[in-house]
Design an enzyme around this catalytic site. Sequence first.
Site, PDB file in Angstrom:
ATOM      1  N   ALA A 124     -14.098   2.640  -4.243  1.00 35.18           N
ATOM      2  CA  ALA A 124     -13.952   1.221  -4.589  1.00 35.18           C
ATOM      3  C   ALA A 124     -12.513   0.760  -4.410  1.00 35.18           C
ATOM      4  O   ALA A 124     -12.078  -0.199  -5.041  1.00 35.18           O
ATOM      5  CB  ALA A 124     -14.416   0.974  -6.023  1.00 35.18           C
ATOM      6  N   GLY A 125     -11.793   1.437  -3.524  1.00 31.30           N
ATOM      7  CA  GLY A 125     -10.401   1.089  -3.274  1.00 31.30           C
ATOM      8  C   GLY A 125     -10.240   0.027  -2.204  1.00 31.30           C
ATOM      9  O   GLY A 125     -11.209  -0.627  -1.784  1.00 31.30           O
ATOM     10  N   PRO A 175      -2.605  -4.556   9.076  1.00 31.53           N
ATOM     11  CA  PRO A 175      -1.811  -5.075   7.962  1.00 31.53           C
ATOM     12  C   PRO A 175      -1.868  -4.230   6.697  1.00 31.53           C
ATOM     13  O   PRO A 175      -1.045  -4.394   5.809  1.00 31.53           O
ATOM     14  CB  PRO A 175      -2.441  -6.452   7.715  1.00 31.53           C
ATOM     15  CG  PRO A 175      -3.872  -6.274   8.125  1.00 31.53           C
ATOM     16  CD  PRO A 175      -3.865  -5.298   9.273  1.00 31.53           C
ATOM     17  N   CYS A 217      -4.022   7.900   4.319  1.00 29.59           N
ATOM     18  CA  CYS A 217      -4.969   8.715   5.088  1.00 29.59           C
ATOM     19  C   CYS A 217      -4.319   9.298   6.336  1.00 29.59           C
ATOM     20  O   CYS A 217      -4.653  10.414   6.748  1.00 29.59           O
ATOM     21  CB  CYS A 217      -6.171   7.868   5.511  1.00 29.59           C
ATOM     22  SG  CYS A 217      -7.161   7.265   4.147  1.00 29.59           S
ATOM     23  N   ASN A 218      -3.412   8.552   6.922  1.00 31.35           N
ATOM     24  CA  ASN A 218      -2.889   8.928   8.232  1.00 31.35           C
ATOM     25  C   ASN A 218      -1.456   9.438   8.236  1.00 31.35           C
ATOM     26  O   ASN A 218      -0.963   9.848   9.281  1.00 31.35           O
ATOM     27  CB  ASN A 218      -2.988   7.729   9.189  1.00 31.35           C
ATOM     28  CG  ASN A 218      -4.416   7.419   9.536  1.00 31.35           C
ATOM     29  OD1 ASN A 218      -5.220   8.318   9.753  1.00 31.35           O
ATOM     30  ND2 ASN A 218      -4.762   6.143   9.575  1.00 31.35           N
ATOM     31  N   GLN A 256       0.515  -0.600   1.380  1.00 28.34           N
ATOM     32  CA  GLN A 256       0.676   0.793   0.964  1.00 28.34           C
ATOM     33  C   GLN A 256       2.152   1.163   0.824  1.00 28.34           C
ATOM     34  O   GLN A 256       2.531   1.907  -0.086  1.00 28.34           O
ATOM     35  CB  GLN A 256      -0.028   1.708   1.965  1.00 28.34           C
ATOM     36  CG  GLN A 256      -1.541   1.554   1.941  1.00 28.34           C
ATOM     37  CD  GLN A 256      -2.220   2.232   3.120  1.00 28.34           C
ATOM     38  OE1 GLN A 256      -1.654   2.334   4.213  1.00 28.34           O
ATOM     39  NE2 GLN A 256      -3.437   2.692   2.914  1.00 28.34           N
TER      40      GLN A 256
END
Length: 433
Positions: free
Chosen positions: A202-203, A120, A50-51, A125
């Site tokens: 639902a991740g 965390p 996302c970032n 990721q």
Amino acid sequence: MTILVLGINHKTASVALREKVAFSDEKRLLALKQIKQTQLAESAVILSTCNRTEVYLHNKNVGPQNDEVWLDSCVQWFADIHQVDLEELKSCLYSQQNLQASRHLMRVASGLDSLILGEPQILGQVKQAYQMSEEYYSLHSDIGMMSTELSRLFQKTFATAKRVRTETHIGESAVSVAYAACSLARQIFDSLRNLNILLVGAGETIELVSRHLLRHGVNGLAIANRTLSRAEKLVEKLETTQKIDIFSLDRLSEGLKRADIVITSTGSPHVLISRNLIEQAQQMRHYKPMLIVDIAVPRDVEESAGEIESVYHYTVDDLHNIIQYNINQREQASQQAEHIIQQESADFFEWLKVHQFSNLIRNYRESAEIIRQDLLEKALQALQNGENTEQVLQELSHKLTKKLIHQPTQAMQTMVKAGNTEGLQAFSHAVKF
């Protein structure tokens, strides 16, 4: 330059640009294929969250004389694959190489470069990004495996991140973007206990949101997802006695009509919740306050949703103020973490330098061993022929010295002619004269 990272993140680019350069799974595979086919790099790892969107590349054939050309080629490729304006991208893009690149990756994986300091979630990721590249190269072994250098960097990074978690207090509090979203909800509503909360997706992020909400005694929780099976698996993982409704996205409008709070984080490339859908829901709800927190990139909710009466619409970028408080609490621990990362990145870079010249060193040692064995064999033969022992040993030592210093002497002469004072100083320090 052998290792390069280039990318954008929440500090350098708006959510609008981050949406444009996000890698879907399909585009990630295309990117890895292009990188190899165009010989841009031997191997690469693509991190897309996302970032941030970052590409880590390794190319051992790039030297100091052409590293800028290589960087320009990588940036152009980055712009082309996402079809974004090159100048717009350059204004937000950062790049690091070698030692700085390894240090950057370790900071990212340890949560020191995250929106919430020390969160965390990012380590998982980074591991997933590495595993996806590793699987790609394993399935396409005809184009080569992942390079030893890049693989070693990521393994070193995982060990470093674990050390940071173990030796500092940076991970003691469960903070993340998900936590910030829940904190925002608690700030706007006095209590969450009796509110209807709709989670879309639902991740991993929605799982974290769910756990935070359940810890705060939420009773009316519902999860909407494209596939019901994944939502069911999430509910099972939560291991709660609390009833959680689940439904597919084609019933999203029904869920919105009951929701006081909507928190959404899917991987959809398109808007899922339009302004019109929210307006219809608010009419049915008689314009009771509705909080919408969109923490997806690309965004799940139409940008103009916040213009609707009684709707409070927040995106990832809007969470900054909430997150700033957590950053302040973790500054002291981060200083200790930075020291660990400085040590570990320097250690990796020393290995990288040695590894780069490992063939040269190995060949030199093998050559020296061949010379030694050849001269020793001749000396032993001379002794067997009855020649004077002292004379044989003198000749052996003289010839061995002469042959072993021949190549280093030539190297020194070349450095003198080229005016390479740094090389000469390093050489003189190594041989201590």
